[in-house]
Design a protein around this motif. Structure first.
Motif, PDB file in Angstrom:
ATOM      1  N   MET A   1       0.819  -1.278  -0.038  1.00 28.87           N
ATOM      2  CA  MET A   1       0.090   0.124  -0.086  1.00 28.87           C
ATOM      3  C   MET A   1       0.929   1.214  -0.071  1.00 28.87           C
ATOM      4  O   MET A   1       0.336   2.280  -0.491  1.00 28.87           O
ATOM      5  CB  MET A   1      -0.993  -0.146   1.306  1.00 28.87           C
ATOM      6  N   GLN A   2       2.119   1.130   0.170  1.00 28.16           N
ATOM      7  CA  GLN A   2       2.858   2.284   0.349  1.00 28.16           C
ATOM      8  C   GLN A   2       3.048   3.083  -1.023  1.00 28.16           C
ATOM      9  O   GLN A   2       2.948   4.260  -1.015  1.00 28.16           O
ATOM     10  CB  GLN A   2       4.343   2.062   1.032  1.00 28.16           C
ATOM     11  N   GLY A   3       3.102   2.119  -2.050  1.00 28.23           N
ATOM     12  CA  GLY A   3       3.202   2.680  -3.466  1.00 28.23           C
ATOM     13  C   GLY A   3       2.034   3.557  -3.706  1.00 28.23           C
ATOM     14  O   GLY A   3       2.101   4.373  -4.556  1.00 28.23           O
ATOM     15  N   ASN A   4       0.843   2.960  -3.230  1.00 38.89           N
ATOM     16  CA  ASN A   4      -0.355   3.662  -3.451  1.00 38.89           C
ATOM     17  C   ASN A   4      -0.417   5.047  -3.063  1.00 38.89           C
ATOM     18  O   ASN A   4      -0.925   6.075  -3.580  1.00 38.89           O
ATOM     19  CB  ASN A   4      -1.547   2.931  -3.103  1.00 38.89           C
ATOM     20  N   GLU A   5      -0.056   4.897  -1.729  1.00 50.59           N
ATOM     21  CA  GLU A   5       0.068   6.456  -0.899  1.00 50.59           C
ATOM     22  C   GLU A   5       0.995   7.287  -1.604  1.00 50.59           C
ATOM     23  O   GLU A   5       0.779   8.575  -1.773  1.00 50.59           O
ATOM     24  CB  GLU A   5       0.478   6.237   0.407  1.00 50.59           C
ATOM     25  N   GLN A   6       2.309   6.805  -2.333  1.00 49.74           N
ATOM     26  CA  GLN A   6       3.065   7.580  -2.921  1.00 49.74           C
ATOM     27  C   GLN A   6       2.319   8.363  -4.043  1.00 49.74           C
ATOM     28  O   GLN A   6       2.766   9.454  -4.360  1.00 49.74           O
ATOM     29  CB  GLN A   6       4.422   6.862  -3.258  1.00 49.74           C
ATOM     30  N   ILE A   7       1.876   7.551  -4.845  1.00 51.36           N
ATOM     31  CA  ILE A   7       1.051   7.876  -6.007  1.00 51.36           C
ATOM     32  C   ILE A   7       0.250   8.980  -5.749  1.00 51.36           C
ATOM     33  O   ILE A   7      -0.020  10.096  -6.334  1.00 51.36           O
ATOM     34  CB  ILE A   7       0.676   6.777  -6.822  1.00 51.36           C
ATOM     35  N   SER A   8      -0.361   8.673  -4.753  1.00 55.68           N
ATOM     36  CA  SER A   8      -1.837   9.568  -4.337  1.00 55.68           C
ATOM     37  C   SER A   8      -1.275  10.880  -3.947  1.00 55.68           C
ATOM     38  O   SER A   8      -1.512  11.829  -4.219  1.00 55.68           O
ATOM     39  CB  SER A   8      -2.548   8.799  -3.308  1.00 55.68           C
ATOM     40  N   THR A   9      -0.287  10.812  -3.018  1.00 55.39           N
ATOM     41  CA  THR A   9       0.634  12.115  -2.556  1.00 55.39           C
ATOM     42  C   THR A   9       1.063  12.733  -3.998  1.00 55.39           C
ATOM     43  O   THR A   9       1.079  14.156  -3.761  1.00 55.39           O
ATOM     44  CB  THR A   9       1.563  11.678  -1.614  1.00 55.39           C
ATOM     45  N   ALA A  10       1.906  12.282  -4.642  1.00 55.06           N
ATOM     46  CA  ALA A  10       2.277  12.969  -5.939  1.00 55.06           C
ATOM     47  C   ALA A  10       1.108  13.743  -6.748  1.00 55.06           C
ATOM     48  O   ALA A  10       1.379  14.529  -7.027  1.00 55.06           O
ATOM     49  CB  ALA A  10       3.194  11.880  -6.837  1.00 55.06           C
ATOM     50  N   VAL A  11       0.243  12.911  -6.965  1.00 49.45           N
ATOM     51  CA  VAL A  11      -1.103  13.531  -7.647  1.00 49.45           C
ATOM     52  C   VAL A  11      -1.439  14.727  -7.105  1.00 49.45           C
ATOM     53  O   VAL A  11      -1.910  15.878  -7.479  1.00 49.45           O
ATOM     54  CB  VAL A  11      -2.084  12.527  -7.943  1.00 49.45           C
ATOM     55  N   LYS A  12      -1.890  14.490  -5.555  1.00 51.35           N
ATOM     56  CA  LYS A  12      -2.538  15.682  -4.918  1.00 51.35           C
ATOM     57  C   LYS A  12      -1.307  16.757  -4.718  1.00 51.35           C
ATOM     58  O   LYS A  12      -1.809  18.004  -4.924  1.00 51.35           O
ATOM     59  CB  LYS A  12      -2.425  15.091  -3.280  1.00 51.35           C
ATOM     60  N   ARG A  13      -0.149  16.732  -4.843  1.00 57.48           N
ATOM     61  CA  ARG A  13       0.838  17.748  -4.714  1.00 57.48           C
ATOM     62  C   ARG A  13       0.961  18.274  -6.102  1.00 57.48           C
ATOM     63  O   ARG A  13       0.635  19.466  -6.207  1.00 57.48           O
ATOM     64  CB  ARG A  13       2.306  17.385  -4.259  1.00 57.48           C
ATOM     65  N   ALA A  14       0.670  17.508  -6.964  1.00 53.96           N
ATOM     66  CA  ALA A  14       0.776  18.072  -8.622  1.00 53.96           C
ATOM     67  C   ALA A  14      -0.610  19.006  -8.840  1.00 53.96           C
ATOM     68  O   ALA A  14      -0.570  20.127  -9.424  1.00 53.96           O
ATOM     69  CB  ALA A  14       0.907  17.189  -9.561  1.00 53.96           C
ATOM     70  N   MET A  15      -1.559  18.684  -8.347  1.00 57.37           N
ATOM     71  CA  MET A  15      -2.866  19.079  -8.562  1.00 57.37           C
ATOM     72  C   MET A  15      -2.827  20.579  -7.805  1.00 57.37           C
ATOM     73  O   MET A  15      -3.239  21.534  -8.399  1.00 57.37           O
ATOM     74  CB  MET A  15      -4.227  18.426  -8.142  1.00 57.37           C
ATOM     75  N   GLU A  16      -2.368  20.381  -6.295  1.00 58.34           N
ATOM     76  CA  GLU A  16      -2.388  22.004  -5.698  1.00 58.34           C
ATOM     77  C   GLU A  16      -1.552  22.591  -6.490  1.00 58.34           C
ATOM     78  O   GLU A  16      -1.856  23.989  -6.404  1.00 58.34           O
ATOM     79  CB  GLU A  16      -1.882  21.404  -4.275  1.00 58.34           C
ATOM     80  N   GLN A  17      -0.131  22.477  -6.873  1.00 57.74           N
ATOM     81  CA  GLN A  17       0.561  23.295  -7.495  1.00 57.74           C
ATOM     82  C   GLN A  17       0.028  23.590  -8.951  1.00 57.74           C
ATOM     83  O   GLN A  17       0.168  24.917  -9.315  1.00 57.74           O
ATOM     84  CB  GLN A  17       1.766  22.584  -8.128  1.00 57.74           C
ATOM     85  N   TYR A  18      -0.899  22.735  -9.513  1.00 55.11           N
ATOM     86  CA  TYR A  18      -1.633  23.264 -10.704  1.00 55.11           C
ATOM     87  C   TYR A  18      -2.601  24.567 -10.450  1.00 55.11           C
ATOM     88  O   TYR A  18      -2.489  25.475 -11.265  1.00 55.11           O
ATOM     89  CB  TYR A  18      -2.388  22.191 -11.294  1.00 55.11           C
ATOM     90  N   PHE A  19      -3.377  24.295  -9.337  1.00 52.76           N
ATOM     91  CA  PHE A  19      -4.271  25.441  -9.030  1.00 52.76           C
ATOM     92  C   PHE A  19      -3.404  26.803  -8.638  1.00 52.76           C
ATOM     93  O   PHE A  19      -3.992  27.680  -8.960  1.00 52.76           O
ATOM     94  CB  PHE A  19      -5.204  24.927  -7.942  1.00 52.76           C
ATOM     95  N   ARG A  20      -2.286  26.569  -7.785  1.00 51.88           N
ATOM     96  CA  ARG A  20      -1.441  27.811  -7.456  1.00 51.88           C
ATOM     97  C   ARG A  20      -0.935  28.317  -8.957  1.00 51.88           C
ATOM     98  O   ARG A  20      -0.888  29.634  -9.018  1.00 51.88           O
ATOM     99  CB  ARG A  20      -0.337  27.357  -6.730  1.00 51.88           C
ATOM    100  N   ASP A  21      -0.661  27.676  -9.999  1.00 46.15           N
ATOM    101  CA  ASP A  21      -0.050  28.186 -10.991  1.00 46.15           C
ATOM    102  C   ASP A  21      -1.096  28.732 -12.005  1.00 46.15           C
ATOM    103  O   ASP A  21      -0.776  29.603 -12.915  1.00 46.15           O
ATOM    104  CB  ASP A  21       0.646  27.165 -12.158  1.00 46.15           C
TER     105      ASP A  21
END
Length: 78
Positions: A1-21
Motif C-alpha cells: 500500500m505504500q506505493g499507492n500512497e506515494q502515487i496519491s501524494t504525488a497527484v495531490k501535490r501536482a494538482m495543488e501546484q496546478y491550481f496555484r499556477d
C-alpha cells in the motif's frame, strides 16, 4: 500500500501546484488533462516493466490487450 500512497501524494501535490499556477485563470477539463498526463507515462513504464510483452502489460494494468493496443496507438507508443 505504500506505493499507492506515494502515487496519491504525488497527484495531490501536482494538482495543488496546478491550481496555484493558474494565477486567476479558470481551470477547465481537469479530469481529461490529468488522465492524459498520467496515462502515457503509465503505459510506458508498465510496458517497459513487462519487457515489451503487451499481454503481460495488459494483465498488470487490469485491462484487455486490445484496449492496451488502442491506447498505445493513441499515444504513438505502438
Amino acid at each position: 500500500m505504500q506505493g499507492n500512497e506515494q502515487i496519491s501524494t504525488a497527484v495531490k501535490r501536482a494538482m495543488e501546484q496546478y491550481f496555484r499556477d493558474l494565477d486567476g485563470e479558470a481551470p477547465s477539463a481537469i479530469y481529461d488533462m490529468v488522465l492524459a498526463c498520467v496515462e502515457k507515462p503509465l503505459l510506458e513504464v508498465v510496458l517497459s516493466h513487462a519487457q515489451g510483452n503487451q499481454t503481460k502489460a495488459a494483465e498488470l494494468l487490469g485491462i484487455n490487450r486490445n484496449t492496451l493496443r488502442k491506447k498505445l496507438k493513441e499515444y504513438d507508443l505502438a
